[in-house]
Scaffold this motif. Structure first.
Motif, PDB file in Angstrom:
ATOM      1  N   SER A   1       1.216  -1.527   0.287  1.00 33.43           N
ATOM      2  CA  SER A   1       0.191   0.100   0.069  1.00 33.43           C
ATOM      3  C   SER A   1       1.177   1.426   0.071  1.00 33.43           C
ATOM      4  N   MET A   2       0.391   2.058  -0.628  1.00 31.08           N
ATOM      5  CA  MET A   2       1.101   3.303  -0.410  1.00 31.08           C
ATOM      6  C   MET A   2       0.691   4.418   0.956  1.00 31.08           C
ATOM      7  N   GLU A   3       1.661   4.667   1.878  1.00 28.32           N
ATOM      8  CA  GLU A   3       1.357   5.817   2.491  1.00 28.32           C
ATOM      9  C   GLU A   3       1.784   7.450   2.579  1.00 28.32           C
ATOM     10  N   GLU A   4       1.333   7.987   3.599  1.00 26.85           N
ATOM     11  CA  GLU A   4       1.625   9.182   3.515  1.00 26.85           C
ATOM     12  C   GLU A   4       2.862   9.336   2.858  1.00 26.85           C
ATOM     13  N   SER A   5       2.810  11.215   2.071  1.00 27.52           N
ATOM     14  CA  SER A   5       3.467  11.286   1.227  1.00 27.52           C
ATOM     15  C   SER A   5       5.325  11.892   1.812  1.00 27.52           C
ATOM     16  N   THR A   6       5.375  11.316   2.774  1.00 30.49           N
ATOM     17  CA  THR A   6       6.270  12.143   4.157  1.00 30.49           C
ATOM     18  C   THR A   6       6.688  10.971   3.893  1.00 30.49           C
ATOM     19  N   LYS A   7       6.658   9.131   3.300  1.00 30.86           N
ATOM     20  CA  LYS A   7       7.171   7.649   3.303  1.00 30.86           C
ATOM     21  C   LYS A   7       7.127   7.176   1.992  1.00 30.86           C
ATOM     22  N   THR A   8       6.845   8.233   0.817  1.00 30.42           N
ATOM     23  CA  THR A   8       6.743   7.755  -0.463  1.00 30.42           C
ATOM     24  C   THR A   8       8.162   7.728  -1.442  1.00 30.42           C
ATOM     25  N   SER A   9       8.606   7.766  -0.807  1.00 29.50           N
ATOM     26  CA  SER A   9      10.279   7.616  -1.187  1.00 29.50           C
ATOM     27  C   SER A   9      10.409   6.634  -0.547  1.00 29.50           C
ATOM     28  N   GLN A  10      10.812   6.371   0.533  1.00 31.32           N
ATOM     29  CA  GLN A  10      10.705   5.192   1.631  1.00 31.32           C
ATOM     30  C   GLN A  10      10.601   3.958   0.767  1.00 31.32           C
ATOM     31  N   ILE A  11       9.101   3.735   0.667  1.00 31.21           N
ATOM     32  CA  ILE A  11       7.928   3.269  -0.005  1.00 31.21           C
ATOM     33  C   ILE A  11       8.448   2.297  -1.284  1.00 31.21           C
TER      34      ILE A  11
ATOM     35  N   HIS B   1      -2.947  12.084  -6.630  1.00 29.64           N
ATOM     36  CA  HIS B   1      -3.150  12.888  -6.185  1.00 29.64           C
ATOM     37  C   HIS B   1      -1.758  12.863  -6.415  1.00 29.64           C
ATOM     38  N   LEU B   2      -0.915  13.001  -5.792  1.00 28.14           N
ATOM     39  CA  LEU B   2       0.707  13.508  -6.472  1.00 28.14           C
ATOM     40  C   LEU B   2       1.470  13.957  -6.726  1.00 28.14           C
ATOM     41  N   ASN B   3       1.614  14.799  -7.271  1.00 30.26           N
ATOM     42  CA  ASN B   3       2.274  15.360  -8.212  1.00 30.26           C
ATOM     43  C   ASN B   3       3.235  14.580  -8.782  1.00 30.26           C
ATOM     44  N   ARG B   4       4.170  13.583  -8.184  1.00 32.40           N
ATOM     45  CA  ARG B   4       5.551  12.695  -8.395  1.00 32.40           C
ATOM     46  C   ARG B   4       5.576  12.081  -9.203  1.00 32.40           C
TER      47      ARG B   4
ATOM     48  N   ILE C   1       3.448  10.829 -11.843  1.00 27.75           N
ATOM     49  CA  ILE C   1       3.631  10.539 -12.820  1.00 27.75           C
ATOM     50  C   ILE C   1       5.062   9.844 -13.276  1.00 27.75           C
ATOM     51  N   GLN C   2       5.491  10.708 -12.984  1.00 19.92           N
ATOM     52  CA  GLN C   2       7.741  10.423 -13.004  1.00 19.92           C
ATOM     53  C   GLN C   2       7.611   9.037 -12.521  1.00 19.92           C
ATOM     54  N   ASP C   3       6.916   8.587 -11.316  1.00 19.52           N
ATOM     55  CA  ASP C   3       7.300   7.461 -10.721  1.00 19.52           C
ATOM     56  C   ASP C   3       6.642   6.164 -11.561  1.00 19.52           C
ATOM     57  N   ILE C   4       5.573   6.443 -12.076  1.00 19.28           N
ATOM     58  CA  ILE C   4       4.792   5.777 -13.479  1.00 19.28           C
ATOM     59  C   ILE C   4       6.240   5.371 -14.542  1.00 19.28           C
ATOM     60  N   ASN C   5       6.500   6.692 -15.052  1.00 21.66           N
ATOM     61  CA  ASN C   5       6.867   6.461 -16.335  1.00 21.66           C
ATOM     62  C   ASN C   5       8.611   5.331 -15.362  1.00 21.66           C
ATOM     63  N   GLU C   6       8.964   6.031 -14.421  1.00 21.12           N
ATOM     64  CA  GLU C   6      10.493   5.162 -14.326  1.00 21.12           C
ATOM     65  C   GLU C   6      10.064   3.725 -13.846  1.00 21.12           C
ATOM     66  N   ILE C   7       8.827   3.109 -13.108  1.00 20.08           N
ATOM     67  CA  ILE C   7       8.831   1.806 -13.518  1.00 20.08           C
ATOM     68  C   ILE C   7       8.024   1.393 -14.747  1.00 20.08           C
ATOM     69  N   ILE C   8       7.741   1.643 -15.769  1.00 22.38           N
ATOM     70  CA  ILE C   8       7.521   1.726 -17.166  1.00 22.38           C
ATOM     71  C   ILE C   8       8.617   1.511 -17.383  1.00 22.38           C
ATOM     72  N   GLN C   9       9.710   2.093 -17.450  1.00 21.42           N
ATOM     73  CA  GLN C   9      10.968   1.763 -17.947  1.00 21.42           C
ATOM     74  C   GLN C   9      11.350   0.471 -17.664  1.00 21.42           C
ATOM     75  N   HIS C  10      11.861   0.497 -16.317  1.00 24.07           N
ATOM     76  CA  HIS C  10      12.102  -1.099 -15.734  1.00 24.07           C
ATOM     77  C   HIS C  10      10.851  -2.255 -15.797  1.00 24.07           C
ATOM     78  N   HIS C  11       9.878  -1.856 -16.196  1.00 26.49           N
ATOM     79  CA  HIS C  11       8.801  -2.925 -16.779  1.00 26.49           C
ATOM     80  C   HIS C  11       9.680  -3.412 -18.224  1.00 26.49           C
ATOM     81  N   GLN C  12      10.051  -2.406 -19.431  1.00 26.30           N
ATOM     82  CA  GLN C  12      10.243  -2.328 -20.564  1.00 26.30           C
ATOM     83  C   GLN C  12      11.394  -3.038 -20.546  1.00 26.30           C
ATOM     84  N   LYS C  13      12.467  -3.014 -19.697  1.00 20.26           N
ATOM     85  CA  LYS C  13      14.008  -3.830 -19.561  1.00 20.26           C
ATOM     86  C   LYS C  13      13.321  -4.746 -18.908  1.00 20.26           C
ATOM     87  N   GLY C  14      12.488  -5.794 -18.482  1.00 20.55           N
ATOM     88  CA  GLY C  14      11.950  -7.075 -18.051  1.00 20.55           C
ATOM     89  C   GLY C  14      12.684  -6.467 -16.554  1.00 20.55           C
TER      90      GLY C  14
END
Ligand code: FDA
Length: 325
Positions: A141-151, A172-175, A177-190
């Motif tokens: 699960s995702m918790e408060e924004s103070t924990k997002t990077s650690q999670i 709702h977090l501005n960040r 879209i960047q997190d998703i783009n980064e995860i997608i890149q890793h997905h594409q590299k398998g």
């Protein structure tokens, strides 16, 4: 959309939700705890593992998928973190051996994040290995924004070696879209293959890092779904928003084998039932345990008319069989 009064009530409830003193007062009160538990039972299956497992069995027999969570967060002592992990171990064994779920959900702060991120990581890995033996996925699960990077750091570290881990992201977090783009890149590299659960976000966040409930947020949610679907990522569309559900259905996303709709137990069962009857993949998120305080406050805050329901449930206890799936 909520009225101004409802928005103020929601903000107040989210503040109360985070107040540890109120939480422990309620948990220790022999009068208040059972009274509020009556209202909580509309959203939580019960206090015991068997309550969660029994509800999972019932709902799976009706054709739903389920996620199961031993509810809790922000565990403060090492002993309690180890105890929480042990409960998840037993849950994995019992649910896995009777084929009662395919997903176990958890908050990393329930198993150690608030105390020591390394402890949370080590405990997560033990759970993931056990889950793999039963073909189960662990959904973080995702918790408060103070924990997002650690999670996200723990997720990225774990998912490189274990494919049965998913992550929840908050639109709702501005960040995000960047997190998703980064995860997608890793997905594409398998390197990653886990599921992404996309939610709007339950926590009250500062306005410079997040957007509140609005048309703008709904559009952003849809654009993130589109990005994930087009990248071929396995996705759980986790919302009760009927307009969003209609739109993703209209776009044909729900026909894709890697897309499912997931809703919280007790919320919009009518909408989920319709989707299930139309043969779409539908999942219900079930929780059990004694640590329901924060979770239930959020459910009331998201839809303030639930407060009236909660008051009546306290006086006339909820008959959960009336929550008709
Ligand atoms: P929104 O709040 O805009 O509500 C849209 C409509 O849905 C409302 O008008 C109402 O009709 C209905 N509705 C919504 N909530 C309701 C309620 N409580 N009672 C009755 N009707 C309601 N959040 C988070 O921050 N981290 C997490 O890890 C998770 N995990 C998670 C898993 C799953 C499976 C779900 C479905 C949700 C979460 N959430 C979450 C919660 C999520 O962020 C969000 O707070 C709730 O889903 C409510 O937002 P909606 O998308 O439903 O839209």
């Amino acid at each position: 959309m909520l009225s101004n009064e409802e928005i103020q009530a929601a903000i107040a409830l989210k503040k109360i939700a985070r107040d540890e003193r109120i939480k422990s007062y309620i948990q220790q009160s022999p009068d208040l705890y059972p009274l509020l538990l009556r209202a909580a039972k509309r959203f939580v299956t019960g206090e015991k593992r068997q309550d969660g497992l029994a509800k999972a069995k019932q709902l799976m027999a009706k054709g739903y998928l389920v996620s199961l969570e031993h509810i809790g967060e922000n565990t403060r002592s090492r002993e309690d973190c180890l105890r929480a992990k042990e409960e998840f171990m037993v849950l994995i064994k019992e649910a896995g051996s009777s084929l009662l779920t395919s997903t176990i959900s958890l908050d990393l702060s329930h198993i150690g994040l608030s105390l020591d991120p390394e402890l949370a990581y080590q405990q997560l890995i033990q759970l993931v290995i056990e889950a793999k033996a039963y073909n189960l996925t662990i959904m973080i699960s995702m918790e408060e924004s103070t924990k997002t990077s650690q999670i996200l750091d723990i997720y990225k570290r774990s998912v490189e070696h274990h494919s049965n881990i998913g992550i929840t992201l908050q639109a709702h977090l501005n960040r995000t879209i960047q997190d998703i783009n980064e995860i997608i890149q890793h997905h594409q590299k398998g390197r990653y293959s886990g599921k992404i659960r996309l939610v709007k976000g339950a926590y009250q966040e500062p306005t410079d890092i997040a957007i509140s409930r609005s048309e703008k947020l709904n559009e952003k949610y849809l654009s993130l779904v589109e990005r994930l679907v087009e990248a071929g990522c396995s996705i759980s569309i986790a919302t009760h928003d009927e307009a969003i559900i209609q739109e993703v259905k209209h776009r044909g996303y729900l026909n894709l084998e890697y897309v499912e709709v997931e809703m919280l137990y007790g919320i919009r069962p009518d909408l989920l039932r319709d989707l299930k009857d139309q043969q779409y993949k539908t999942r219900i998120y079930l929780t059990y345990g004694r640590e329901w305080y924060l979770y239930v406050c959020h459910r009331l805050a998201e839809y303030p008319p639930n407060i009236y329901q909660a008051i009546s449930d306290m006086v006339i206890p909820t008959r959960t069989d009336q929550i008709y799936y």
